[in-house]
Scaffold this motif. Structure first.
Motif, PDB file in Angstrom:
ATOM      1  N   ASN A  15      -5.139  -8.628   7.241  1.00  0.00           N
ATOM      2  CA  ASN A  15      -5.786  -9.379   5.964  1.00  0.00           C
ATOM      3  C   ASN A  15      -7.197 -10.155   6.751  1.00  0.00           C
ATOM      4  O   ASN A  15      -6.869 -11.100   7.357  1.00  0.00           O
ATOM      5  N   THR A  16      -8.148  -9.834   6.200  1.00  0.00           N
ATOM      6  CA  THR A  16      -9.278 -10.373   6.474  1.00  0.00           C
ATOM      7  C   THR A  16      -9.912 -11.584   5.465  1.00  0.00           C
ATOM      8  O   THR A  16     -10.007 -11.256   4.155  1.00  0.00           O
ATOM      9  N   PHE A  17     -10.207 -12.719   5.936  1.00  0.00           N
ATOM     10  CA  PHE A  17     -10.601 -13.550   5.098  1.00  0.00           C
ATOM     11  C   PHE A  17     -12.267 -13.381   4.507  1.00  0.00           C
ATOM     12  O   PHE A  17     -13.115 -12.859   5.450  1.00  0.00           O
ATOM     13  N   LEU A  18     -12.364 -13.127   3.243  1.00  0.00           N
ATOM     14  CA  LEU A  18     -13.696 -12.775   2.633  1.00  0.00           C
ATOM     15  C   LEU A  18     -14.766 -13.741   2.961  1.00  0.00           C
ATOM     16  O   LEU A  18     -14.816 -14.894   2.769  1.00  0.00           O
ATOM     17  N   THR A  19     -15.945 -13.014   3.299  1.00  0.00           N
ATOM     18  CA  THR A  19     -17.153 -13.943   3.805  1.00  0.00           C
ATOM     19  C   THR A  19     -17.676 -14.449   2.384  1.00  0.00           C
ATOM     20  O   THR A  19     -18.613 -15.339   2.353  1.00  0.00           O
ATOM     21  N   HIS A  78     -12.365 -22.055   0.524  1.00  0.00           N
ATOM     22  CA  HIS A  78     -12.172 -21.779   1.921  1.00  0.00           C
ATOM     23  C   HIS A  78     -10.913 -22.207   2.470  1.00  0.00           C
ATOM     24  O   HIS A  78     -10.419 -22.551   3.475  1.00  0.00           O
ATOM     25  N   ASN A  79      -9.662 -22.386   1.525  1.00  0.00           N
ATOM     26  CA  ASN A  79      -8.372 -22.745   1.707  1.00  0.00           C
ATOM     27  C   ASN A  79      -7.520 -21.527   2.029  1.00  0.00           C
ATOM     28  O   ASN A  79      -7.676 -20.609   1.422  1.00  0.00           O
ATOM     29  N   TRP A  80      -6.835 -21.755   3.041  1.00  0.00           N
ATOM     30  CA  TRP A  80      -6.030 -20.439   3.696  1.00  0.00           C
ATOM     31  C   TRP A  80      -4.953 -20.262   2.581  1.00  0.00           C
ATOM     32  O   TRP A  80      -4.614 -18.934   2.356  1.00  0.00           O
ATOM     33  N   GLU A  81      -4.438 -21.077   1.633  1.00  0.00           N
ATOM     34  CA  GLU A  81      -3.555 -20.897   0.810  1.00  0.00           C
ATOM     35  C   GLU A  81      -3.855 -20.141  -0.521  1.00  0.00           C
ATOM     36  O   GLU A  81      -2.999 -19.736  -1.388  1.00  0.00           O
ATOM     37  N   CYS A 116      -6.727  -8.754   1.158  1.00  0.00           N
ATOM     38  CA  CYS A 116      -5.235  -8.098   0.495  1.00  0.00           C
ATOM     39  C   CYS A 116      -5.009  -8.718  -0.708  1.00  0.00           C
ATOM     40  O   CYS A 116      -4.182  -8.308  -1.698  1.00  0.00           O
ATOM     41  N   GLY A 117      -5.610  -9.770  -1.029  1.00  0.00           N
ATOM     42  CA  GLY A 117      -5.344 -10.293  -2.492  1.00  0.00           C
ATOM     43  C   GLY A 117      -3.897 -11.101  -2.166  1.00  0.00           C
ATOM     44  O   GLY A 117      -3.314 -11.422  -3.218  1.00  0.00           O
ATOM     45  N   SER A 138       0.932  -1.147  -0.065  1.00  0.00           N
ATOM     46  CA  SER A 138      -0.073  -0.007  -0.071  1.00  0.00           C
ATOM     47  C   SER A 138       0.864   1.161  -0.133  1.00  0.00           C
ATOM     48  O   SER A 138       1.896   1.261   0.346  1.00  0.00           O
ATOM     49  N   THR A 139       0.170   2.369  -0.272  1.00  0.00           N
ATOM     50  CA  THR A 139       0.847   3.593  -0.321  1.00  0.00           C
ATOM     51  C   THR A 139      -0.092   4.399   0.755  1.00  0.00           C
ATOM     52  O   THR A 139      -1.167   4.841   0.477  1.00  0.00           O
ATOM     53  N   ILE A 140       0.486   5.205   1.716  1.00  0.00           N
ATOM     54  CA  ILE A 140      -0.182   5.981   2.662  1.00  0.00           C
ATOM     55  C   ILE A 140       0.429   7.435   2.740  1.00  0.00           C
ATOM     56  O   ILE A 140       1.446   7.532   2.403  1.00  0.00           O
ATOM     57  N   THR A 141      -0.379   8.372   3.369  1.00  0.00           N
ATOM     58  CA  THR A 141      -0.083   9.543   3.871  1.00  0.00           C
ATOM     59  C   THR A 141      -0.297   9.633   5.237  1.00  0.00           C
ATOM     60  O   THR A 141      -1.053   9.410   5.684  1.00  0.00           O
TER      61      THR A 141
END
Length: 386
Positions: free
Chosen positions: A318-322, A327-330, A337-338, A240-243
Motif C-alpha cells: 500500500n503506497t501513500f499517494l503523492t 496527509h493523515n495516515w488514517e 489501495c483505498g 484483489s483477484t489474481i491468476t
C-alpha cells in the motif's frame, strides 16, 4: 638503361625515379604467374623473378558469405613464393584486426578479430620475406558481419535471479576482454558470465517479458524473441483477484489430473480444493479471488506431472499517494489501495511528504523514500512487524 619484363601481363612503359628505383607500368592488372624483370645498364645487368597475384580463392566459406570475429579465413593461391608476410586490409577501414596462424606456398590462414561492420572490401597485402616488393589481392564474396547470432536460449521463461544459458556466435571478440551486454525485456541482466566463446550465462535482473538483446564489444547487437519474465512476488491490494499460471504444460495421465495447485500458509505445502477463494485448482491457471490481507506471505506452486512450477508469493503493498491532499495516515483515500494499511501490509511512502499518525497503527513493513518522513503524535505508536 633498358628494362624488359617477361610474364603474363605486358609492360607498357617504365620510369627511372632515381638511381635506385624503377617504376614499371602494365597495360592490365598483374595476373598470377611468374615474371622476370631484367635491367640492363652500361655497368652490367640484373635479373629478378617475382610472382604477384590478383585474386585469392576463399576456402571454408561459400561465395557472398559473411564472416565474423573469431572465424578462421583460409585464402588459397598458386602464387605465394617462399616465406612471406600477409596482412588483411580493408578499403573502408584500413588494417583488419587479425592474426595469420599458418602459411604455405598455396594457403594462408587468418583468425579474424574485428573489422568494419558490413565491410565487403577486404584484401590481402602480401610481401615475400626479404623483398621490397609487395602485392594486394582482393578477397571476393566475403562480408564482415559482427552481428551476434543467438541460436538458443534456455530457459525462455525465468524469474529474477534465474540463470539463462545463451548459445550462438560472435558474442566474444578475440583479444577484447569486454563481456557482451544482455538485457531481458529492456532490463539489464544482473550478471553475464562467459562459459566459452559462443556460450554465455546471464542472471536475470528485475526483468520484463519481451526480447532478449545481446550487444557485443564491437557495439553490434541482435535480439531473440519470446522471453517471458515471471514476477513471482505478487504485490497486490487486499480484496484483489489474481491468476497464477504454471510455467510447465502438463499432460493428464490415466485417471489423474495434469495440474495440482498447492499452498503453503506457513505450515507446509498442501493440495488446494476449489471453493470460496480458489478456482481452477486442476487447471494450468489458478484463480484466487477476493484475497484477504491475512493471505500475506502465502506461497503457491503447481505440481505438473512430476515437476513443480515456480513458487509465487503474495505480498500486500500500500503506497501513500503523492497527490494526496490529506496527509493523515488514517485517511483511506490517501492510499493506493483505498484502505488504511494493516498488520499484513507493506507500506511505501515516497516523498517529499510528511505523513501524520494520530492513533496507534501497525504495518508489516515500512519503506520511506526521497525525503519522506512521519509525524507521530505524542503517546501514539506505530508498530512495524518486520
Amino acid at each position: 638503361m633498358s628494362v624488359f619484363i617477361m610474364g603474363p601481363s605486358p609492360m607498357t612503359s617504365y620510369s627511372v625515379m632515381n638511381p635506385n628505383v624503377i617504376e614499371v607500368n602494365f597495360a592490365i592488372p598483374l595476373q598470377p604467374g611468374s615474371y622476370v624483370l631484367q635491367v640492363y645498364t652500361n655497368y652490367g645487368q640484373a635479373k629478378l623473378v617475382f610472382s604477384p597475384f590478383a585474386t585469392l580463392a576463399v576456402n571454408g566459406f561459400p561465395l557472398n558469405t559473411k564472416i565474423g570475429p573469431g572465424d578462421t579465413l583460409t585464402l588459397s593461391t598458386s602464387s605465394f613464393i617462399g616465406n612471406y608476410s600477409g596482412t588483411l586490409m580493408s578499403k573502408t577501414c584500413g588494417t583488419v584486426s587479425s592474426y595469420m596462424i599458418s602459411q604455405s606456398l598455396n594457403q594462408a590462414k587468418f583468425v579474424i578479430f574485428s573489422d568494419c561492420q558490413g565491410d565487403n572490401q577486404m584484401y590481402m597485402h602480401y610481401q615475400p620475406e626479404g623483398s621490397c616488393q609487395s602485392a594486394d589481392a582482393d578477397i571476393g564474396g566475403i562480408t564482415f558481419d559482427a552481428t551476434p547470432v543467438i541460436s538458443s536460449v534456455d530457459p525462455l521463461t525465468a524469474r529474477k535471479g534465474d540463470t539463462v544459458t545463451i548459445k550462438g556466435k560472435y558474442f566474444n571478440i578475440p583479444n577484447n576482454p569486454a563481456l557482451p551486454e544482455i538485457s531481458f525485456g529492456g532490463v539489464k541482466a544482473d550478471t553475464v558470465i562467459k562459459v566459452a566463446n559462443n556460450i554465455l550465462k546471464a542472471v536475470v535482473g528485475a526483468g520484463a517479458s519481451g526480447d532478449i538483446l545481446l550487444k557485443n564489444a564491437l557495439n553490434v547487437s541482435s535480439t531473440y524473441t519470446g522471453f517471458t519474465f515471471v514476477d513471482t512476488a505478487k504485490k497486490i491490494c487486499p480484496g484483489s483477484t489474481i491468476t497464477l499460471t504454471s510455467n510447465w504444460e502438463g499432460i493428464a495421465i490415466c485417471c489423474g489430473y495434469a495440474y495440482y495447485w498447492q499452498v503453503d500458509d506457513g505450515t507446509g505445502f498442501k493440495d488446494l480444493s476449489d471453493g470460496l477463494y480458489y478456482s481452477g485448482v486442476h487447471q494450468r491457471t489458478l484463480t484466487i479471488s477476493n484475497i484477504p490481507s491475512s493471505f500475506a506471505g502465502y506461497k503457491y506452486r503447481c505440481l505438473t506431472n512430476v515437476v513443480y512450477s515456480f513458487t509465487h508469493t503474495i505480498n500486500f503493498v500500500n503506497t501513500f499517494l503523492t497527490t494526496a491532499t490529506n496527509h493523515n495516515w488514517e485517511n483511506a483515500t490517501s492510499w493506493s489501495c483505498g484502505t488504511v494499511p494493516d498488520a499484513y501490509t507493506d507500506v511505501v511512502i515516497d516523498g517529499p511528504v510528511v505523513v501524520n499518525i494520530n492513533s496507534n497503527k501497525v504495518c508489516r513493513s515500512l519503506t520511506l523514500k526521497n525525503g519522506a518522513s512521519l509525524n507521530v503524535l505524542p503517546g501514539v505508536h506505530l508498530t512495524i512487524l518486520y
